[in-house]
Design a protein around this motif. Structure first.
Motif, PDB file in Angstrom:
ATOM      1  N   LEU A   6       0.841  -1.195   0.000  1.00  0.00           N
ATOM      2  CA  LEU A   6       0.000   0.000   0.000  1.00  0.00           C
ATOM      3  C   LEU A   6       0.876   1.245   0.000  1.00  0.00           C
ATOM      4  N   THR A   7       0.392   2.274  -0.676  1.00  0.00           N
ATOM      5  CA  THR A   7       1.084   3.560  -0.609  1.00  0.00           C
ATOM      6  C   THR A   7       0.860   4.140   0.786  1.00  0.00           C
ATOM      7  N   GLU A   8       1.571   5.199   1.116  1.00  0.00           N
ATOM      8  CA  GLU A   8       1.368   5.831   2.427  1.00  0.00           C
ATOM      9  C   GLU A   8      -0.070   6.305   2.587  1.00  0.00           C
ATOM     10  N   ARG A  12      -2.667   4.882   5.315  1.00  0.00           N
ATOM     11  CA  ARG A  12      -3.325   5.801   6.254  1.00  0.00           C
ATOM     12  C   ARG A  12      -4.832   5.618   6.201  1.00  0.00           C
ATOM     13  N   ALA A  13      -5.389   5.536   4.990  1.00  0.00           N
ATOM     14  CA  ALA A  13      -6.834   5.360   4.834  1.00  0.00           C
ATOM     15  C   ALA A  13      -7.276   4.000   5.380  1.00  0.00           C
ATOM     16  N   TRP A  14      -6.505   2.954   5.103  1.00  0.00           N
ATOM     17  CA  TRP A  14      -6.861   1.619   5.571  1.00  0.00           C
ATOM     18  C   TRP A  14      -6.859   1.558   7.095  1.00  0.00           C
ATOM     19  N   ARG A  15      -5.823   2.123   7.699  1.00  0.00           N
ATOM     20  CA  ARG A  15      -5.754   2.113   9.164  1.00  0.00           C
ATOM     21  C   ARG A  15      -6.855   2.957   9.786  1.00  0.00           C
ATOM     22  N   ALA A  16      -7.196   4.057   9.148  1.00  0.00           N
ATOM     23  CA  ALA A  16      -8.303   4.883   9.654  1.00  0.00           C
ATOM     24  C   ALA A  16      -9.619   4.107   9.564  1.00  0.00           C
ATOM     25  N   ALA A 177       2.542   6.953  14.437  1.00  0.00           N
ATOM     26  CA  ALA A 177       1.490   7.781  13.844  1.00  0.00           C
ATOM     27  C   ALA A 177       0.271   6.946  13.483  1.00  0.00           C
ATOM     28  N   ALA A 178       0.390   5.629  13.513  1.00  0.00           N
ATOM     29  CA  ALA A 178      -0.735   4.772  13.100  1.00  0.00           C
ATOM     30  C   ALA A 178      -1.711   4.559  14.207  1.00  0.00           C
TER      31      ALA A 178
END
Length: 178
Positions: A6-8, A12-16, A177-178
């Motif tokens: 995954l791109t950054e 970020r979207a997946w973790r959110a 940050a995750a």
């Protein structure tokens, strides 16, 4: 073939999404339990039955609608039958078949629980969004449902870019940050 990470932005979207899914399930479960004594799975079953013609569904249809395995559905229905929310009846025209039927107690439970649950969904999901975000929210989830249901792109990794090696990430520890 090398893995495609995954791109950054995707990460970020997946973790959110994962965090939001967990937090919403916890908050909605607490609200239902506190306000009506129902669990979220009980509420889901009651919703589907209350929307079915005459409050009746074949178990395989209910399981399919919920996305549950037969074992999970069977255990859930047994617990709900003990609470008086559902009953099992023979299926007319199919001596081996059965119907799951919403009882009067089940209808009372969903009727009582629905307003508070809807208010919690509105407060947690829709109130923080502006109209454009709300429309995008629906479109995004419809696209994900379509992909998960087999209607997605032929090559779902076609747009993904290579990302970091997960072994190296695991050695570095969790992303603060995750």
């Amino acid at each position: 073939m090398a893995p495609t990470w995954l791109t950054e932005d995707e990460q970020r979207a997946w973790r959110a999404y994962l965090r939001a899914q967990t937090m919403l399930a916890v908050q909605l479960s607490r609200q239902l339990q506190a306000d009506s004594g129902l669990s979220l799975p009980e509420y889901e079953v009651l919703v589907h039955l209350s929307e079915a013609p005459e409050g009746r569904l074949r178990p395989f249809q209910l399981g399919s609608d919920l996305g549950w395995e037969q074992s999970r559905l069977s255990h859930q229905l047994s617990r709900m039958a003990r609470r008086g929310f559902v009953a099992r009846e023979e299926c007319p025209g199919d001596a081996r078949g059965a119907l799951v039927v919403l009882t009067a107690a089940g209808r009372d439970a969903i009727t009582s629980a629905a307003p508070g649950h809807a208010a919690a969904v509105r407060r947690l999901v829709f109130d923080p969004l502006d109209p454009a975000q709300c429309a995008a929210f629906g479109s995004v989830f419809e696209a994900m449902i379509d992909a998960a249901d087999g209607g997605g792109a032929a090559d779902p990794t076609a747009k993904a870019e290579a990302g970091p090696d997960p072994a190296a990430k695991a050695e570095a520890g969790p992303d603060p940050a995750a």
